[in-house]
Write an enzyme that holds these catalytic residues in place. Structure first.
Site, PDB file in Angstrom:
ATOM      1  N   ASN A 157       7.848 -28.093   7.122  1.00 23.09           N
ATOM      2  CA  ASN A 157       8.780 -27.790   8.203  1.00 23.09           C
ATOM      3  C   ASN A 157      10.231 -27.880   7.679  1.00 23.09           C
ATOM      4  O   ASN A 157      10.699 -28.957   7.320  1.00 23.09           O
ATOM      5  CB  ASN A 157       8.515 -28.807   9.321  1.00 23.09           C
ATOM      6  CG  ASN A 157       9.448 -28.639  10.499  1.00 23.09           C
ATOM      7  OD1 ASN A 157      10.592 -28.233  10.351  1.00 23.09           O
ATOM      8  ND2 ASN A 157       8.932 -28.964  11.668  1.00 23.09           N
ATOM      9  N   LYS A 174      12.707 -30.247   9.558  1.00 25.41           N
ATOM     10  CA  LYS A 174      12.499 -31.665   9.254  1.00 25.41           C
ATOM     11  C   LYS A 174      13.151 -32.013   7.915  1.00 25.41           C
ATOM     12  O   LYS A 174      13.805 -33.042   7.770  1.00 25.41           O
ATOM     13  CB  LYS A 174      10.988 -31.931   9.180  1.00 25.41           C
ATOM     14  CG  LYS A 174      10.583 -33.265   9.750  1.00 25.41           C
ATOM     15  CD  LYS A 174       9.080 -33.453   9.606  1.00 25.41           C
ATOM     16  CE  LYS A 174       8.379 -33.565  10.929  1.00 25.41           C
ATOM     17  NZ  LYS A 174       6.942 -33.825  10.777  1.00 25.41           N
ATOM     18  N   ASP A 227       4.405 -39.017  10.991  1.00 24.84           N
ATOM     19  CA  ASP A 227       3.484 -38.485  11.994  1.00 24.84           C
ATOM     20  C   ASP A 227       4.020 -38.888  13.355  1.00 24.84           C
ATOM     21  O   ASP A 227       4.551 -39.994  13.511  1.00 24.84           O
ATOM     22  CB  ASP A 227       2.070 -39.043  11.785  1.00 24.84           C
ATOM     23  CG  ASP A 227       1.061 -38.278  12.628  1.00 24.84           C
ATOM     24  OD1 ASP A 227       1.196 -37.041  12.745  1.00 24.84           O
ATOM     25  OD2 ASP A 227       0.135 -38.896  13.184  1.00 24.84           O
ATOM     26  N   GLY A 286       7.369 -28.412  21.516  1.00 20.10           N
ATOM     27  CA  GLY A 286       6.283 -29.284  21.976  1.00 20.10           C
ATOM     28  C   GLY A 286       6.414 -29.654  23.444  1.00 20.10           C
ATOM     29  O   GLY A 286       6.607 -28.791  24.308  1.00 20.10           O
ATOM     30  N   TYR A 287       6.352 -30.941  23.728  1.00 22.21           N
ATOM     31  CA  TYR A 287       6.332 -31.423  25.111  1.00 22.21           C
ATOM     32  C   TYR A 287       7.742 -31.664  25.670  1.00 22.21           C
ATOM     33  O   TYR A 287       7.883 -32.203  26.770  1.00 22.21           O
ATOM     34  CB  TYR A 287       5.526 -32.736  25.178  1.00 22.21           C
ATOM     35  CG  TYR A 287       4.085 -32.585  24.714  1.00 22.21           C
ATOM     36  CD1 TYR A 287       3.078 -32.229  25.601  1.00 22.21           C
ATOM     37  CD2 TYR A 287       3.738 -32.784  23.373  1.00 22.21           C
ATOM     38  CE1 TYR A 287       1.765 -32.083  25.181  1.00 22.21           C
ATOM     39  CE2 TYR A 287       2.432 -32.645  22.930  1.00 22.21           C
ATOM     40  CZ  TYR A 287       1.453 -32.286  23.836  1.00 22.21           C
ATOM     41  OH  TYR A 287       0.161 -32.145  23.414  1.00 22.21           O
ATOM     42  N   ASP A 288       8.781 -31.274  24.936  1.00 26.55           N
ATOM     43  CA  ASP A 288      10.165 -31.554  25.362  1.00 26.55           C
ATOM     44  C   ASP A 288      10.484 -31.138  26.804  1.00 26.55           C
ATOM     45  O   ASP A 288      11.156 -31.897  27.513  1.00 26.55           O
ATOM     46  CB  ASP A 288      11.166 -30.863  24.412  1.00 26.55           C
ATOM     47  CG  ASP A 288      11.331 -31.640  23.110  1.00 26.55           C
ATOM     48  OD1 ASP A 288      10.864 -32.785  23.038  1.00 26.55           O
ATOM     49  OD2 ASP A 288      11.935 -31.091  22.170  1.00 26.55           O
TER      50      ASP A 288
HETATM   51  P1  IMP Z   1       3.742 -33.851  13.911  1.00 30.22           P
HETATM   52  O1  IMP Z   1       4.207 -35.246  13.721  1.00 30.22           O
HETATM   53  O2  IMP Z   1       4.721 -32.860  13.349  1.00 30.22           O
HETATM   54  O3  IMP Z   1       2.328 -33.678  13.443  1.00 30.22           O
HETATM   55  O4  IMP Z   1       3.768 -33.576  15.511  1.00 30.22           O
HETATM   56  C1  IMP Z   1       2.676 -33.841  16.362  1.00 30.22           C
HETATM   57  C2  IMP Z   1       2.840 -33.188  17.718  1.00 30.22           C
HETATM   58  O5  IMP Z   1       3.472 -34.114  18.613  1.00 30.22           O
HETATM   59  C3  IMP Z   1       3.716 -31.925  17.767  1.00 30.22           C
HETATM   60  O6  IMP Z   1       2.957 -30.778  17.508  1.00 30.22           O
HETATM   61  C4  IMP Z   1       4.214 -31.935  19.213  1.00 30.22           C
HETATM   62  O7  IMP Z   1       3.259 -31.370  20.073  1.00 30.22           O
HETATM   63  C5  IMP Z   1       4.326 -33.426  19.503  1.00 30.22           C
HETATM   64  N1  IMP Z   1       5.707 -33.878  19.244  1.00 30.22           N
HETATM   65  C6  IMP Z   1       6.131 -34.680  18.220  1.00 30.22           C
HETATM   66  N2  IMP Z   1       7.468 -34.878  18.293  1.00 30.22           N
HETATM   67  C7  IMP Z   1       7.898 -34.186  19.374  1.00 30.22           C
HETATM   68  C8  IMP Z   1       9.185 -33.984  19.955  1.00 30.22           C
HETATM   69  O8  IMP Z   1      10.236 -34.465  19.485  1.00 30.22           O
HETATM   70  N3  IMP Z   1       9.210 -33.214  21.063  1.00 30.22           N
HETATM   71  C9  IMP Z   1       8.107 -32.641  21.613  1.00 30.22           C
HETATM   72  N4  IMP Z   1       6.896 -32.778  21.104  1.00 30.22           N
HETATM   73  C10 IMP Z   1       6.769 -33.556  19.980  1.00 30.22           C
END
Ligand code: IMP
Length: 195
Positions: free
Chosen positions: A9, A12, A69, A151-153
């Site tokens: 990403n 990130k 994670d 995501g869920y923001d």
């Molecule tokens: P990962 O840590 O990149 O594997 O994220 C795991 C999942 O958690 C993401 O695909 C989102 O669905 C959710 N997530 C993690 N951080 C956020 C955030 O800051 N906003 C909204 N969703 C999040």
């Protein structure tokens, strides 16, 4: 010192580079280190997954490696979707699919309290480990508000700001997010480690 970030990403990577800038550390992506491994995130906790990711990439490049994670934990759902946040509505589901599933599971919820969690792990080839956890507290709305973030923001509402994370600009979100908190703590611990 050179540190590899276990992520594909770009956003990130930029964030982490910015954060570690004043430590004089060269931060490179796993692509730049020529590591093309897809680590299976099958741990039961955020800590397990971030450690596993950092360990497998670190073994492949023999350089200090940072992995993280994160996910959403909802009280009424006993901490779900948790480590399954990305796959909550199936492997290739969209953010909207995930939100719709969450809202339907919470139709009759007696509590809407939730938190985002991020665990960051920095592993060194000599076995040393630095870990940090950040949490961001809020509640789940009945409907989406705002269009930024991911995501869920759009359904994650923070009372203190009277806004969802999707109604904040990235600069504001990066001051209060679970990820920002975890990485700031990781940075402080790394400073101490280097001294
Ligand atoms: P990962 O840590 O990149 O594997 O994220 C795991 C999942 O958690 C993401 O695909 C989102 O669905 C959710 N997530 C993690 N951080 C956020 C955030 O800051 N906003 C909204 N969703 C999040």
């Amino acid at each position: 010192m050179k540190i590899v970030v276990a992520t594909k990403n770009k956003g990130k990577l930029v964030e982490i580079k910015k954060l570690l800038l004043d430590l004089g550390i060269e931060v490179i992506s796993q692509d730049e280190a020529n590591i093309n491994i897809e680590v299976l995130e099958d741990g039961k906790t955020f800590e397990e997954n971030s450690y596993k990711k950092a360990y497998e990439i670190m073994k492949a490049c023999n350089l200090p490696t940072i992995a993280d994670d994160s996910g959403l934990c909802v009280d009424f759902l006993n901490g779900a979707p948790g480590v399954y946040s990305a796959r909550y509505a199936g492997e290739n589901a969209s953010d909207d699919d995930k939100i719709n599933k969450l809202l339907s599971e919470m139709k009759n919820a007696s509590s809407r309290a939730a938190k985002f969690v991020c665990c960051a792990c920095l592993l060194f080839p000599n076995g040393d480990k630095i870990e940090a956890r950040g949490e961001c507290f809020g509640e789940i709305l009945n409907e989406k508000k705002g269009t930024s973030g991911f995501g869920y923001d759009p359904v994650f509402y923070i009372n203190e700001f009277s806004k969802t994370l999707a109604q904040m600009d990235l600069e504001q979100k990066n001051k209060i997010s679970h990820r920002a908190k975890a990485f700031l703590m990781l940075k402080e611990k790394l400073k101490q480690y280097l001294n």
